[in-house]
Scaffold this motif. Structure first.
Motif, short mmCIF file in Angstrom:
data_model
loop_
_atom_site.label_atom_id
_atom_site.label_comp_id
_atom_site.label_asym_id
_atom_site.label_seq_id
_atom_site.Cartn_x
_atom_site.Cartn_y
_atom_site.Cartn_z
N PRO A 155 -26.36 42.47 -10.89
CA PRO A 155 -26.11 43.74 -11.57
C PRO A 155 -26.74 43.80 -12.96
O PRO A 155 -27.11 44.89 -13.41
N LEU A 156 -26.86 42.67 -13.63
CA LEU A 156 -27.53 42.67 -14.93
C LEU A 156 -29.00 43.08 -14.78
O LEU A 156 -29.51 43.89 -15.57
N TRP A 157 -29.68 42.53 -13.76
CA TRP A 157 -31.07 42.88 -13.54
C TRP A 157 -31.20 44.34 -13.14
O TRP A 157 -32.09 45.06 -13.62
N ALA A 158 -30.31 44.80 -12.27
CA ALA A 158 -30.35 46.19 -11.82
C ALA A 158 -30.19 47.15 -12.99
O ALA A 158 -30.90 48.16 -13.10
N ALA A 159 -29.26 46.86 -13.89
CA ALA A 159 -29.02 47.73 -15.04
C ALA A 159 -30.21 47.73 -15.99
O ALA A 159 -30.61 48.77 -16.53
N ALA A 160 -30.80 46.56 -16.22
CA ALA A 160 -31.91 46.45 -17.16
C ALA A 160 -33.18 47.10 -16.64
O ALA A 160 -34.04 47.50 -17.43
N ASN A 161 -33.31 47.23 -15.31
CA ASN A 161 -34.54 47.75 -14.73
C ASN A 161 -34.39 49.15 -14.16
O ASN A 161 -35.31 49.65 -13.49
N ASN A 162 -33.27 49.78 -14.41
CA ASN A 162 -33.07 51.19 -14.04
C ASN A 162 -33.46 51.44 -12.58
O ASN A 162 -34.26 52.32 -12.27
#
Length: 266
Positions: free
Chosen positions: A68-75
């Motif tokens: 989820p951290l990657w998903a949030a950071a990469n929109n």
């Protein structure tokens, strides 16, 4: 006006060059802007056990996990998160692949540690004798080299079948320990060294099978180096964490796992 034809020709040439460069740049720009449909599969090292707080499922999913951290950071355009604490390869095949389809563009996974019985190995080494630990580690290594490869092959192939247009990224497990002095009640340095060697075997097998499947392997051992149990700033929880024991904490997911994923996604 002898120079006007030459000026007009130069102007036309510049316009042609600009148009050509623009046309060449468009595909790259379109590719960079392509929507990402991301699915995070796997076990507790993907669901975020150790980071907390958790959702209301029995899978112990945390928004502080790397996925989820990657998903949030990469929109991302969409994000699905079926990873589940305790999962083995059969659980991925039976319960998690439904999140994949032809529109999926990126899949991450950690899997194989539970197949090899590393939870039981950790218990044997933490509370058992050195010989008990040695036997448990050797059995796990034999499983990792003998039985696990076929299970990983089957899992990666099934992911490919369900998500034929996705990039598959396989993340490995870190070494869990630093091997220096760690107090009188800690596991011996010898036991910790054996467990790290077992982690290396698992990483080697996983990287090999990921490569055979055409997947990208993200090695987390370098990003966790110096931050294992008994380190000055550990990113791995010790046995005091009960169900979270020997899993990354929030820093481990952010600075260990997310950093490893960023290194291969750019």
């Amino acid at each position: 006006m002898p120079h006007r034809p030459l000026a007009r020709a130069l102007t036309a040439l510049v316009a042609l060059l600009v148009a050509t460069v623009g046309a060449l740049a468009v595909p790259g720009a379109a590719q960079a802007a392509a929507p990402v449909h991301y699915v995070a599969l796997g076990d507790s090292y993907s669901s975020g056990v150790g980071a907390g707080p958790y959702d209301l499922s029995t899978c112990l999913r945390s928004q502080k996990s790397y996925a989820p951290l990657w998903a949030a950071a990469n929109n991302v355009a969409s994000f699905r998160f079926p990873a589940c604490g305790g999962a083995v390869t059969a659980d991925v095949l039976d319960n998690q692949l439904g999140s994949l389809n032809a529109t999926t563009t990126m899949v991450t996974i950690t899997i194989g540690g539970n197949d090899a019985g590393f939870a039981d190995v950790m218990t044997s080494c933490r509370f058992g004798s050195t010989s008990t630990c040695t036997n448990a580690v050797n059995q796990a290594k034999a499983f990792a080299t003998g039985t696990l490869p076929a299970r990983l092959d089957r899992t990666y192939a099934a992911i490919r079948e369900r998500a034929p247009n996705a990039r598959l990224i396989v993340l490995g497990y870190p070494r869990l320990f630093e091997t220096g002095y760690c107090g009188l009640l800690a596991m011996s340095s010898h036991k910790r060294t054996m467990l790290n060697e077992a982690a290396d075997v698992l990483a080697t097998v996983t990287a090999d099978r990921a490569a055979a499947a055409g997947a990208t392997f993200a090695d987390t051992r370098p990003t966790f180096a110096g931050h294992g149990v008994c380190g000055a700033e550990p990113w791995i929880r010790d046995v005091t964490g009960v169900i979270e024991a020997y899993h990354p904490n929030a820093n481990g997911y952010r600075y260990g796992y997310l950093s490893a994923l960023n290194a291969v996604t750019g």
